[in-house]
Design a protein around this motif. Structure first.
Motif, PDB file in Angstrom:
ATOM      1  N   VAL A 119      -6.630  -4.126   5.511  1.00  0.00           N
ATOM      2  CA  VAL A 119      -7.478  -3.227   6.282  1.00  0.00           C
ATOM      3  C   VAL A 119      -7.347  -3.543   7.764  1.00  0.00           C
ATOM      4  CG1 VAL A 119      -9.865  -2.570   6.778  1.00  0.00           C
ATOM      5  CG2 VAL A 119      -9.099  -2.801   4.412  1.00  0.00           C
ATOM      6  N   ARG A 134      -4.652  -2.518   9.480  1.00  0.00           N
ATOM      7  CA  ARG A 134      -3.226  -2.478   9.798  1.00  0.00           C
ATOM      8  C   ARG A 134      -2.657  -1.103   9.453  1.00  0.00           C
ATOM      9  NH1 ARG A 134      -0.938  -6.724   6.025  1.00  0.00           N
ATOM     10  NH2 ARG A 134       1.010  -5.826   6.779  1.00  0.00           N
ATOM     11  N   SER A 135      -1.641  -0.700  10.175  1.00  0.00           N
ATOM     12  CA  SER A 135      -0.959   0.577   9.901  1.00  0.00           C
ATOM     13  C   SER A 135       0.150   0.341   8.889  1.00  0.00           C
ATOM     14  CB  SER A 135      -0.410   1.185  11.195  1.00  0.00           C
ATOM     15  OG  SER A 135      -1.453   1.522  12.077  1.00  0.00           O
ATOM     16  N   VAL A 136      -0.233   0.056   7.654  1.00  0.00           N
ATOM     17  CA  VAL A 136       0.758  -0.163   6.603  1.00  0.00           C
ATOM     18  C   VAL A 136       1.413   1.166   6.257  1.00  0.00           C
ATOM     19  CG1 VAL A 136      -0.549  -2.124   5.687  1.00  0.00           C
ATOM     20  CG2 VAL A 136      -0.943   0.171   4.766  1.00  0.00           C
ATOM     21  N   ARG A 175       2.400   4.450   4.417  1.00  0.00           N
ATOM     22  CA  ARG A 175       1.580   5.246   3.508  1.00  0.00           C
ATOM     23  C   ARG A 175       2.197   5.307   2.120  1.00  0.00           C
ATOM     24  NH1 ARG A 175      -1.262  10.378   5.215  1.00  0.00           N
ATOM     25  NH2 ARG A 175       0.395  11.268   3.939  1.00  0.00           N
ATOM     26  N   THR A 235      -3.460   5.362   0.172  1.00  0.00           N
ATOM     27  CA  THR A 235      -3.097   4.185   0.968  1.00  0.00           C
ATOM     28  C   THR A 235      -4.334   3.385   1.365  1.00  0.00           C
ATOM     29  OG1 THR A 235      -1.164   5.344   1.842  1.00  0.00           O
ATOM     30  CG2 THR A 235      -1.946   3.422   3.069  1.00  0.00           C
ATOM     31  N   VAL A 236      -5.320   4.046   1.913  1.00  0.00           N
ATOM     32  CA  VAL A 236      -6.504   3.337   2.414  1.00  0.00           C
ATOM     33  C   VAL A 236      -7.272   2.686   1.269  1.00  0.00           C
ATOM     34  CG1 VAL A 236      -8.711   3.622   3.595  1.00  0.00           C
ATOM     35  CG2 VAL A 236      -6.674   4.768   4.464  1.00  0.00           C
ATOM     36  N   GLN A 272      -5.566  -0.392   0.324  1.00  0.00           N
ATOM     37  CA  GLN A 272      -5.853  -1.440   1.305  1.00  0.00           C
ATOM     38  C   GLN A 272      -7.214  -2.092   1.042  1.00  0.00           C
ATOM     39  OE1 GLN A 272      -5.004   1.291   4.825  1.00  0.00           O
ATOM     40  NE2 GLN A 272      -4.371  -0.670   5.703  1.00  0.00           N
ATOM     41  N   HIS A 315      -7.184   2.111   9.195  1.00  0.00           N
ATOM     42  CA  HIS A 315      -5.738   2.280   9.292  1.00  0.00           C
ATOM     43  C   HIS A 315      -5.454   2.936  10.639  1.00  0.00           C
ATOM     44  CE1 HIS A 315      -1.671   3.718   8.553  1.00  0.00           C
ATOM     45  NE2 HIS A 315      -1.633   3.092   7.378  1.00  0.00           N
TER      46      HIS A 315
END
Length: 988
Positions: free
Chosen positions: A9, A11-13, A15, A513-514, A517, A689
């Protein structure tokens, strides 16, 4: 030694969704498999805005091979009840018109057939007999005495009116140094998702139950509306959603009338039925944002401090007040003072019906209509009092340290520091440099302006806010309604794998994605170890009326509920692991796919082993420890209470803060605006994100740019829809959308599990007023009407032009009726036949059927009265038209006047033409013609720029065909190619 942890959480991991979507493997509504016997639905829609239905003849359509059912409004009514109306009023709202049509595009009949092609052909065979009624388009005109009433049972076009008073606004205005006002007419627009509506419906007669799949987004309170309309209990309407949705922005809430129609069609046809909306249907008859007339006044002190606001709002909800309307008007009710500390407020709300398509959810949902007048008013205050606009904003902001802050109208602003956020934006965004750029531009004689805007972005709507439309006594009788329940389930399978299921339907926001996370962090697992399912199925899944994806509720409510469910399982897993590791539960940590001793990382077990214990060895669970197979959380915040007896309402749980400023230069030669710089500061609480937050801000900004400069759902005076294609409803592309500078200020919400607030809609609220304020600063204009199209920009930049005096004797073109496009033309043709033969051909139905372009047949009613059916196309649209033609002023073998009307699904027309016949030198006949016509409806809007040319082409084709039928000759004058061919033939 301690266990190292790395969180997901914040971070721009990458998608999770993108691998499938970017390689064409998304599963959208039209991609889903259906039963082999599934039929297809097509809908006949009203070509006019207001008319009584005298009759619908479906016999020819029913007889077409491949057609399984044809249903009219009466047939639909026999199987349904009226849909829920948003207020207590003596009106009925049906999914298909019955006694009269009330907007262009309203369904009047539907056909179920083996294919969509057959169904569309069958629509052409339905004869619709309409008696036109005066249309009511302007909301203020709808309130005028003597205005045509859309619903006779209601007796008026004013379906609801409420007045509100908070504090002592009368005293504040009486004691104020200034009363400063503004009037705004905010237009209709829509966020137009790439994917249109889609429904597959099935009926089980044995169970008297419906099974419907639709790309519906929620709120699922609409499930109850559909079940009631279909006359079944809620457990006999199973509503499912596809895995992927091609955007929505609120619009797909409005699919529910078509859920009802498709379900009824399946019942009537005795087989599953599929309906996929096309773009023309979507623009014409899905839903859009409301248009609103606002008169807003402020009580103002000499230093610009506002002590009271007086709102007068007229909301145009179209022809029917469909649920959840008038929610657009009331969603912002708790936030009517914006980001400002104003304690006295008066509000008058009127909801009006007009001959336009019904409205519904649209990104920003009430915010653009409210913030545009409020933020334009703040600039007006600065302008009238000779103050700096920025100082007026600062002087009125909710002060630091005031949170949680209760607004005058009832909202509880959860967190923030607005003055600090504004100061940070000015510094980081380079406001001082922007001022210098404006000064330099103006010194060079260029038109350059700076715009400012602040807004509160509400998120996680209180399901009870709409009841503010009722009086306190009415609410007391109906019972309290409130809350914003979010539902999430976290499950662990026998191999220890984790699955998350939520009652929310994404349309591109990145839910999977979120959620991976959030839950991955809770269990110390990598992103790939968590699988997320976002498909909804009311027949299997836990859900509530608040379920769905709307009002920016995902990060604060849905992801928070998933976190809570995972934490409950984590607590039990910690107890199980502690027993197996011989440590206290408070020493257990989850990291790197293991459950370990915080103080001795080597004392650890794989997460999957511990997580599977409830499946394989439930008897070994520590005493008092519940199962870890699945946990479902229903979360609703305490702060979302029902409206008070004084009409105060906390209409949303969370409130982000936005401060925008921009520089706009306007070309003195062309009037074209150019956004030189745009800075937008957001406080959306905890950012889960960053990349997706930036995407949401950019998307909202682009759509707000469209609302400011390009987009309007325009209607003609006759109710014709004038934005029927994407050629007539332009939207900004990447070429027109500049790069905004995005800044953040963080004040986590104390009301949500993760501290997150919504961020999906804010720029739709703040950007139109910011850009308009910049245009006003550049041009000195006081009043601006959106969208600021090139024509409107030209009016601001250039002095008015005096048209040149008409010279010569050329006749003026005919005056068109309201909503029509006028056409006029003349020409000649030469044929080899004698005048008498040509005359007979012009009066012979068989000959006319052979030579009229697109004719399906011509019927002679009398010697001077003919009827015909023709298929004509203009630009991107084609339709079948019914023509009624009469002859007059007949001069045997010399001349005749033709007059008539045509009607079709895409519009209507009327016209008159004079044809004269004369002998040609060398034999044959010279035919000369002049015509005037008026065309209205969708064909006029869609093909507006093409109609003149199309009319000439069709008329030219008619006389060319007549010439061929008469044995030679052709239209004159000929084109260059034709003349070259003739020359080559003579020289051959």
């Amino acid at each position: 030694m301690t266990v190292a942890t790395e969180t997901l959480v914040g971070r721009s991991v990458p998608r999770v969704e993108d691998a499938a979507l970017l390689t064409g493997r998304g599963r959208y509504m039209d991609d889903l498999p259906v039963r082999r016997d599934t039929a297809h639905l097509a809908i006949l829609r009203s070509p006019v805005a207001h008319a009584a239905i005298r009759g619908i003849d479906t016999a020819r359509a029913r007889a077409l091979p491949g057609v399984h059912a044809v249903l009219t409004g009466a047939d639909v009514a026999a199987l349904t009840r009226p849909m829920t109306v948003g207020v207590k009023a003596d009106v009925e709202c049906w999914p298909m018109a019955r006694d009269r049509v009330r907007y262009v595009g309203e369904p009047v009949a539907m056909v179920v057939a083996d294919s969509r092609y057959i169904a569309e052909d069958a629509l052409d065979l339905i004869a619709l007999d309409l008696a036109p009624l005066p249309p009511v388009i302007d909301p203020e005109a709808a309130l005028a005495p003597g205005a045509e009433v859309l619903h006779p049972s209601l007796g008026t076009n004013l379906i609801n009116e409420r007045r509100f008073r908070y504090g002592d606004p009368e005293a504040a205005f009486a004691g104020a140094a200034h009363r400063i006002s503004i009037e705004v007419r905010y237009p209709r627009n829509s966020c137009t998702p790439i994917e249109c509506y889609g429904v597959v419906g099935e009926y089980d007669p044995g169970e008297d139950a419906y099974d419907v799949t639709a790309n519906f987004q929620g709120p699922f309170s609409i499930h109850a509306v559909c079940a009631l309309a279909l006359k079944v209990p809620g457990n006999r309407l199973r509503l499912r959603t596809p895995p992927d949705s091609g955007g929505s922005f609120g619009v797909k809430q409005g699919i529910f009338p078509y859920v009802i129609l498709t379900a009824v069609a399946a019942r009537a046809a005795g087989r599953p039925v599929k309906w996929i909306e096309d773009r023309l249907e979507h623009l014409m008859a899905s839903v859009s944002a409301t248009n609103r007339v606002t008169r807003l006044s402020a009580a103002v002190e000499p230093d610009g401090r506002v002590t009271a606001l007086d709102w007068d709002q007229i909301e145009d909800c179209g022809a029917h007040l469909r649920a959840p309307e008038p929610a657009t008007l009331y969603r912002m009710h708790g936030n009517m003072t914006g980001a400002y500390d104003i304690r006295n407020v008066a509000i008058r709300n009127r909801v009006v019906l007009t001959n336009k398509a019904p409205t519904g959810l649209n990104r920003g949902f009430g915010g653009p209509q409210m913030y545009f007048p409020l933020e334009r008013l703040m600039r007006r205050i600065a302008e009238d009092l000779g103050l700096d606009h920025l100082d007026v904003i600062r002087r009125n902001l909710v002060p630091s340290g005031a949170f949680p802050y209760r607004t005058a109208t009832g909202a509880l602003l959860d967190s923030g520091d607005y003055p600090a956020a504004l100061a940070a934006a000015l510094e980081e965004g380079g406001y001082a440099d922007l001022l210098a750029r404006r000064d330099a531009a103006r010194a060079e004689g260029r038109l350059y302006g700076i715009g400012l805007s602040v807004a509160i972005e509400p998120s996680i709507s209180n399901m009870g806010y709409i009841t503010t439309v009722l009086t306190p006594d009415q609410r007391a009788k109906a019972g309290p309604k409130n809350g914003a329940q979010a539902v999430a389930t976290v499950a662990i399978d026998p191999l220890g794998a984790v699955t998350v299921k939520v009652a929310s339907v994404p349309q591109g926001q990145g839910h999977r994605t979120v959620l991976a996370q959030v839950v991955g962090d809770t269990f110390g697992l990598p992103l790939t170890a968590v699988r997320v399912n976002t498909e909804m199925d009311t027949g299997r899944d836990p859900w509530s009326i608040a379920s769905g994806n709307y009002s920016s509720r995902f990060a604060g409510a849905v992801a928070g509920a998933a976190r809570m469910a995972a934490e409950r399982l984590r607590g039990r897993l910690a107890a199980i692991a502690a027993a197996q590791l011989n440590i206290r539960p408070d020493r257990v940590v989850f990291a790197g796919g293991r459950i370990a001793d915080r103080d001795n990382p080597d004392n650890a077990l794989p997460f999957t082993r511990v997580a599977a214990t409830s499946h394989w060895a439930p008897a070994t669970l520590p005493e008092g420890t519940a199962q870890t197979i699945s946990e479902t959380v229903f979360w609703t915040p305490d702060q979302l209470e029902a409206p008070t007896a004084e009409d105060g309402v906390n209409s949303s749980l969370c409130h982000g803060f936005i401060f925008d400023f921009c520089g706009v230069e306007i070309d003195r030669t062309t009037g074209q605006p150019r956004i030189d710089r745009y800075v937008t500061m957001h406080d959306c609480g905890t950012i889960l994100h960053p990349g997706m937050v930036e995407g949401q801000v950019r998307g909202g900004f682009a759509q707000a740019l469209g609302a400011t400069f390009y987009e309007e759902f325009a209607y003609g005076e006759d109710g014709a829809f004038l934005a029927g294609t994407l050629a007539d409803y332009p939207m900004p592309t990447v070429m027109e959308t500049p790069e905004p500078r995005i800044l953040h200020f963080t004040s986590p919400s104390p009301f949500t599990p993760l501290g997150a607030k919504g961020v999906g809609e804010g720029n739709c609220m703040s950007t139109p007023s910011c850009l308009a304020n910049a245009v006003a600063d550049a041009t000195g204009a006081r009043d601006l009407q959106l969208p600021l199209t090139p024509a409107r920009m030209a009016d601001l930049v250039f002095p008015p032009e005096t048209p040149p005096a008409r010279t010569g004797t050329a006749p003026a073109p005919p005056a068109a009726r309201p909503g029509e496009r006028a056409l006029t033309g003349a020409g000649r043709a030469e044929v080899a036949a004698a005048r008498a033969a040509v005359w007979d051909m012009l009066l012979d139905p068989a000959t006319l059927a052979a030579i009229i372009p697109g004719a399906h047949g011509v019927e002679r009613v009398t010697d001077t009265h003919f009827r015909a059916e023709v298929t004509l196309g203009v630009g991107p649209v084609k339709d079948r038209y019914r023509a009624d033609i009469r002859l007059s002023d007949m001069d045997l073998h010399r001349g005749v006047t033709l007059s008539g009307v045509v009607e079709g699904g895409l519009g209507s027309g009327r016209g008159e033409g004079r044809i004269t016949l004369s002998d040609r030198d060398g034999g044959g006949t010279l035919i000369e013609y002049r015509y005037t016509a008026g065309v209205g409806g969708k064909v006029a809007s869609v093909g507006g720029r093409l109609l003149d040319g199309a009319a000439r082409v069709v008329i030219g084709q008619f006389f060319q065909a007549l010439a061929r039928h008469a044995g030679g000759g052709g239209a004159a004058p000929r084109g260059l190619i034709a003349r070259l061919r003739a020359l080559l033939r003579r020289n051959a």
